[in-house]
Every structure is written in C-alpha cells, then in structure tokens.
Enzyme design. Sequence first.
Site, mmCIF file in Angstrom:
data_model
loop_
_atom_site.group_PDB
_atom_site.id
_atom_site.type_symbol
_atom_site.label_atom_id
_atom_site.label_comp_id
_atom_site.label_asym_id
_atom_site.label_seq_id
_atom_site.Cartn_x
_atom_site.Cartn_y
_atom_site.Cartn_z
ATOM 1 C CG HIS A 1 -3.269 6.552 2.339
ATOM 2 N ND1 HIS A 1 -3.941 5.387 2.592
ATOM 3 C CD2 HIS A 1 -3.444 7.327 3.451
ATOM 4 C CE1 HIS A 1 -4.489 5.434 3.790
ATOM 5 N NE2 HIS A 1 -4.200 6.601 4.332
ATOM 6 C CG HIS B 1 -1.938 1.087 1.197
ATOM 7 N ND1 HIS B 1 -2.813 1.256 0.139
ATOM 8 C CD2 HIS B 1 -2.234 2.079 2.080
ATOM 9 C CE1 HIS B 1 -3.590 2.296 0.376
ATOM 10 N NE2 HIS B 1 -3.256 2.819 1.543
ATOM 11 C CB CYS C 1 -2.611 2.909 -3.194
ATOM 12 S SG CYS C 1 -1.787 1.289 -3.202
#
Length: 260
Positions: free
Chosen positions: A42, A30, A156
């Site tokens: 994010h 991530h 992401c």
Amino acid sequence: MGVISNKIEKDVLKPGDHIYSWRNAYIYSHHGIYAGEGEVIHFTRGAGHEIGTGTSLDRFIFSSSSSSTGADGTHCQRCGDQSTLDGVISSCLDCFLSGGDLYLFEYSVSPVFFLAKARGGTCTLASSDPPSDVLYRASYLLEKGFGGYNIFKNNCEDFAMYCKTGLLVLTTLSVGRSGQATSFLAAASAIVSSPLRYLTTSFTGLSFIAGGMYCVSRFLSDIGVRRDVVKLPVERLVESSDRIDEGEETAVGRLDESRG
C-alpha cells in the site's frame, strides 16, 4: 457483498484483491493490494512526511495510515516500526487494518450499482486486469515508488486502482482516480456550481438538485467512463515520475542559487 456493505472476512481474500479499511469514524478509508501470505502492499504517508498543506490534513493523513504499534506501545513482530516509513510499503494484514474491518473494492460494477453506492471509494465501473498483472505492478512500485503523495491526485486509493487497472489520468487539472476525492469535490460543488439551484428555494428541491448533481459528478469522474485516462505500463509510469522529481529538484536548486 452488496449495496449496503463491501465487508468481507479474511479467509476469502485472494492475491491481487483491492482491499480497504475505514479510518477516523468512517471519514476516510485506507487502500491497498493484498499480495497473499497475509501481506498488503500500500501507499502511505508516515510521520514526519507532511503533504505540504500546512493544515490539520497533514495529521489526518498520517492517522489514516497503517499502524504497527499495539495498544501497549509495542511494535508488530512481523512488521516492526513502520510509523515513519513513506511511500509504497508492505505490511501484514493486521497492521494494514489497524484495528478496522476489512472491505473489498469492487470492479466492473453496473452504472445502477455504482450510483446506488452513494459513498465514493468503494467501487468503479472500470475493469480489473488479471491478478498476475496487478501483483506485478504492486511489486514493481514497492521497489520503485509511486511518486509524491497528494490527497487529491495521488493517494492510497489511486495507487491501488492503478495496480488493478493500469489506468493513469492524463490531465493535471483534475483529481486522480480516487473515488473518495471525487466524491468529496462533487459534494462540495453540488449546489454551488449548479445553475439549477435558482429554480427552487425549498429544502426538498435543493436536496433533490444537490443529490442529482452529486451523482452525475461522481459518475462522470469515474475512471471507467472519463476520457482523460490512458493505459500506461508501470515501467513508463516510474520513468515519468522520476523525470518529474528530477525537474522539481532542478527547479529548487536554481531557486536556492538565485537566493544565494
């Protein structure tokens, strides 16, 4: 840092850094932009906001997001409950890491270094813009959004790489900027799409060919060398996303009317 690992300590972080943390036993990472003061901006997919695959990928993407819930079920005092938030969000560093280690994504690496880092989603040949530009894009998208989440074309890592470079992929036929996505597709097609696979039937020969095709595919898919990218101001990116969303809503409305 080096070829083996991009792992860093929290005290060396600088505002504008592109950071990431591995999820699900190092299957997926991530990504986000460190904004300073212990905050990370994010792009995430919350519970109840599925990616539309109708498969376990929906649950997989949610499990790869940040966590603001402790082991005892309580929420982070700083972030609160972010489990259902969707899109670009700001979280504290601990929630972003979700119990994982901290890694720094590298820019302007050499071709040799890039190929030595066989795992995608850790570095790129592309250059990063100054931290002030990176933070401006991240803050702007925190307010305006980054479009709809797509595991292959708008995830992401794509968000973090756009904030760092301002580069956008022009064609809708290929994957986005994400090194993870391109690595996955490169590995899946290394043998299947290679005509050289007919030149050998030995395991060693097939492994050599597959490895070569994988490296070539990864290299040519990196935003630092691919030709289907353009530098796009963040304001124009948001305007383009809004037009696409409006077009999709209009199309859905017309479909509902025709069904009625």
